[in-house]
Enzyme design. Sequence first.
Site, PDB file in Angstrom:
ATOM      1  N   TYR A   1      -7.687   6.358   6.808  1.00 27.78           N
ATOM      2  CA  TYR A   1      -8.907   5.538   6.729  1.00 27.78           C
ATOM      3  C   TYR A   1      -9.638   5.405   8.059  1.00 27.78           C
ATOM      4  O   TYR A   1     -10.811   5.043   8.093  1.00 27.78           O
ATOM      5  CB  TYR A   1      -8.577   4.138   6.176  1.00 27.78           C
ATOM      6  CG  TYR A   1      -8.304   4.178   4.683  1.00 27.78           C
ATOM      7  CD1 TYR A   1      -9.308   3.878   3.765  1.00 27.78           C
ATOM      8  CD2 TYR A   1      -7.056   4.534   4.194  1.00 27.78           C
ATOM      9  CE1 TYR A   1      -9.075   3.927   2.403  1.00 27.78           C
ATOM     10  CE2 TYR A   1      -6.806   4.592   2.835  1.00 27.78           C
ATOM     11  CZ  TYR A   1      -7.814   4.287   1.943  1.00 27.78           C
ATOM     12  OH  TYR A   1      -7.584   4.343   0.595  1.00 27.78           O
TER      13      TYR A   1
ATOM     14  N   CYS B   1       0.870  -1.176   0.000  1.00 24.82           N
ATOM     15  CA  CYS B   1       0.000   0.000   0.000  1.00 24.82           C
ATOM     16  C   CYS B   1       0.900   1.217   0.000  1.00 24.82           C
ATOM     17  O   CYS B   1       2.000   1.186   0.555  1.00 24.82           O
ATOM     18  CB  CYS B   1      -0.876   0.004   1.245  1.00 24.82           C
ATOM     19  SG  CYS B   1      -1.878   1.486   1.433  1.00 24.82           S
TER      20      CYS B   1
HETATM   21  P1  NAD Z   1      -7.923   0.236 -13.353  1.00 20.74           P
HETATM   22  O1  NAD Z   1      -9.392   0.372 -13.345  1.00 20.74           O
HETATM   23  O2  NAD Z   1      -7.124   1.115 -14.214  1.00 20.74           O
HETATM   24  O3  NAD Z   1      -7.573  -1.290 -13.657  1.00 20.74           O
HETATM   25  C1  NAD Z   1      -6.266  -1.707 -13.939  1.00 20.74           C
HETATM   26  C2  NAD Z   1      -6.298  -2.755 -15.014  1.00 20.74           C
HETATM   27  O4  NAD Z   1      -6.854  -3.978 -14.513  1.00 20.74           O
HETATM   28  C3  NAD Z   1      -7.163  -2.359 -16.213  1.00 20.74           C
HETATM   29  O5  NAD Z   1      -6.369  -2.093 -17.318  1.00 20.74           O
HETATM   30  C4  NAD Z   1      -8.108  -3.523 -16.370  1.00 20.74           C
HETATM   31  O6  NAD Z   1      -8.337  -3.885 -17.711  1.00 20.74           O
HETATM   32  C5  NAD Z   1      -7.429  -4.646 -15.608  1.00 20.74           C
HETATM   33  N1  NAD Z   1      -8.355  -5.704 -15.191  1.00 20.74           N
HETATM   34  C6  NAD Z   1      -9.662  -5.585 -14.877  1.00 20.74           C
HETATM   35  N2  NAD Z   1     -10.184  -6.776 -14.580  1.00 20.74           N
HETATM   36  C7  NAD Z   1      -9.192  -7.674 -14.679  1.00 20.74           C
HETATM   37  C8  NAD Z   1      -9.113  -9.077 -14.492  1.00 20.74           C
HETATM   38  N3  NAD Z   1     -10.191  -9.783 -14.160  1.00 20.74           N
HETATM   39  N4  NAD Z   1      -7.922  -9.676 -14.695  1.00 20.74           N
HETATM   40  C9  NAD Z   1      -6.834  -8.968 -15.062  1.00 20.74           C
HETATM   41  N5  NAD Z   1      -6.851  -7.632 -15.247  1.00 20.74           N
HETATM   42  C10 NAD Z   1      -8.011  -6.997 -15.065  1.00 20.74           C
HETATM   43  O7  NAD Z   1      -7.462   0.326 -11.821  1.00 20.74           O
HETATM   44  P2  NAD Z   1      -6.385   1.229 -11.090  1.00 20.74           P
HETATM   45  O8  NAD Z   1      -7.005   2.503 -10.719  1.00 20.74           O
HETATM   46  O9  NAD Z   1      -5.127   1.220 -11.819  1.00 20.74           O
HETATM   47  O10 NAD Z   1      -6.206   0.371  -9.781  1.00 20.74           O
HETATM   48  C11 NAD Z   1      -5.760  -0.955  -9.866  1.00 20.74           C
HETATM   49  C12 NAD Z   1      -5.837  -1.623  -8.532  1.00 20.74           C
HETATM   50  O11 NAD Z   1      -4.903  -1.036  -7.652  1.00 20.74           O
HETATM   51  C13 NAD Z   1      -7.191  -1.488  -7.848  1.00 20.74           C
HETATM   52  O12 NAD Z   1      -7.526  -2.706  -7.228  1.00 20.74           O
HETATM   53  C14 NAD Z   1      -6.955  -0.410  -6.830  1.00 20.74           C
HETATM   54  O13 NAD Z   1      -7.814  -0.490  -5.733  1.00 20.74           O
HETATM   55  C15 NAD Z   1      -5.541  -0.695  -6.448  1.00 20.74           C
HETATM   56  N6  NAD Z   1      -4.820   0.395  -5.791  1.00 20.74           N
HETATM   57  C16 NAD Z   1      -4.133   0.047  -4.697  1.00 20.74           C
HETATM   58  C17 NAD Z   1      -3.444   0.981  -3.970  1.00 20.74           C
HETATM   59  C18 NAD Z   1      -2.736   0.529  -2.739  1.00 20.74           C
HETATM   60  O14 NAD Z   1      -2.405   1.325  -1.903  1.00 20.74           O
HETATM   61  N7  NAD Z   1      -2.491  -0.770  -2.580  1.00 20.74           N
HETATM   62  C19 NAD Z   1      -3.411   2.319  -4.404  1.00 20.74           C
HETATM   63  C20 NAD Z   1      -4.109   2.657  -5.564  1.00 20.74           C
HETATM   64  C21 NAD Z   1      -4.812   1.680  -6.249  1.00 20.74           C
HETATM   65  C1  G6P Z   2      -5.000   5.394  -1.444  1.00 21.52           C
HETATM   66  C2  G6P Z   2      -4.888   3.957  -0.998  1.00 21.52           C
HETATM   67  C3  G6P Z   2      -5.258   3.023  -2.054  1.00 21.52           C
HETATM   68  C4  G6P Z   2      -6.560   3.462  -2.651  1.00 21.52           C
HETATM   69  C5  G6P Z   2      -6.307   4.705  -3.405  1.00 21.52           C
HETATM   70  C6  G6P Z   2      -7.549   5.251  -4.036  1.00 21.52           C
HETATM   71  O1  G6P Z   2      -3.797   5.934  -1.547  1.00 21.52           O
HETATM   72  O2  G6P Z   2      -3.705   3.607  -0.373  1.00 21.52           O
HETATM   73  O3  G6P Z   2      -5.286   1.724  -1.575  1.00 21.52           O
HETATM   74  O4  G6P Z   2      -7.113   2.502  -3.465  1.00 21.52           O
HETATM   75  O5  G6P Z   2      -5.647   5.659  -2.664  1.00 21.52           O
HETATM   76  O6  G6P Z   2      -7.203   6.241  -4.931  1.00 21.52           O
HETATM   77  P1  G6P Z   2      -8.218   6.735  -6.052  1.00 21.52           P
HETATM   78  O7  G6P Z   2      -7.532   7.858  -6.697  1.00 21.52           O
HETATM   79  O8  G6P Z   2      -8.428   5.542  -6.930  1.00 21.52           O
HETATM   80  O9  G6P Z   2      -9.473   7.104  -5.320  1.00 21.52           O
HETATM   81 MN    MN Z   3      -3.748   1.392   0.016  1.00 22.88          MN
END
Ligand code: NAD
Ligand code: G6P
Ligand code: MN
Length: 433
Positions: free
Chosen positions: A251, A168
Amino acid sequence: QLKLAVIGGGSSYTPELIDGLIRYYDEFPVAELYLVDIEAGEEKLRIVGELARRMIEKSGKPIRLHVTLDRREAIRDADFVSTQIRVGGLDARSRDEKIPLAHGLIGQETTGAGGFAKALRTIPVILEICREMEELAPNAFLINFTNPAGLVTEAVSKYSKIRSVGLCNLPINTKMQIAELYGVPEWELFIEMVGINHLNWTTRVAIDGRDLTSDFLSKLAGFKGVSMANIPDLEWDAEFIDSVGALPCSYHRYYYMRDEMLLEMEERLRETGKTRADDVKEVEAELFELYKKPELVSKPPQLEKRGGAYYSEAAVQLMKSIYNDVGDIQVVNVRNGGIISCLPDDVAIEVNCVIKSDGPHPIALSKQLPPHIRGLLQIVKAYEELTVEAAVHGDYKAALQALTLHPLVGDVPRAKDVLSDILEKNADYLPQF
Ligand code: NAD
Ligand code: G6P
Ligand code: MN
């Protein structure tokens, strides 16, 4: 020949990751980089892939880029597999935020009933990726960024043989913001974070071995603490923070200021018809317009409007320390194994870990958890354990118990109503139910 496969390569965060891979190339020399996505993401993958190619070309680093829909090919013999997927896309996220609100509950992507729905959709897909890794790259590390990251890490650690680390960006943002507050470089600052993903507390702050925890907490009066772009910055109650003796994460506002947060979400939805997912759709559209421009050869500053700021920093630091057996301390999601003694051994926790070539080793806590932290942590962790069972086995009873237990639901009739709504509206993505 270091090989990295990025699953969900079409994500708008990918240029951020490429930027990190280029900056740290000398210490983490990725030779083969695979960006892979599904058919529905093909267009995004193509645009991001072309930008990545321009960025790499400009850098002059010998990273061979492969942009593909063939996940098996991407995973085969990889050293690291990172996942950043959104099962069901932003439309599903928008429902995760709106369904709970329709039942008078907090509607959030990773926390409460919304995070629960996301877990049900996501865990089966991640476990399928793990099966492919077990077959094609059994020794690779899975670096999971996909939310809900703590729940996903726990499911992988319980139901697969793959070594995985949940990541994260909140811990690294916390450290950067506290370092800025004290005007010191990050490497001089030590912070201890304890808890689970999106529910962790900063329990110790030290510079040069000097404990500054109480000084830090006193500075929080009238200060909003660490802020994340996706969460409203309501001010903490100084008296309360002081009594707990630790800084909550952003959060925590959903728990500690639930009524105010709910009101804000409800009003916003009523007035604009929007939740955060709708904002993100707009930011994403803007980003992809920029990504298409052939003259763009670096990550644009607009990416900072997303909550995931500094994700690449966290991801590359982690892979680099594993690759080089560095032994530095980073806050990541791992199996508990007794570190938080009031939680079961096999659950995922988010704590300081020493990062070695065999992965992260969580380190002993500097102090016992006070009852306040222990209580909330145990409840939300029990919710997570039940949610993992529900997601893996399609277990309705576990699902109902999970939602009823969650402090942001906490009521059987409401849990039943919101659960039936979630199951109905996500039916396309829930083969296990
Ligand atoms: P996004 O909507 O751009 O999706 C990323 C990609 O995943 C897309 O290109 C999509 O086609 C693909 N995808 C969708 N369904 C799929 C499947 N079944 N199998 C394989 N690929 C698939 O999302 P994003 O905004 O880039 O976020 C991606 C992930 O990262 C989300 O789960 C989000 O919550 C997470 N995220 C985590 C953190 C963190 O702190 N850990 C921070 C930001 C985002
Ligand atoms: C935070 C968290 C992520 C979360 C994201 C959402 O930084 O650590 O886990 O998913 O932001 O960002 P967004 O721009 O998609 O609302
Ligand atoms: Mn996170």
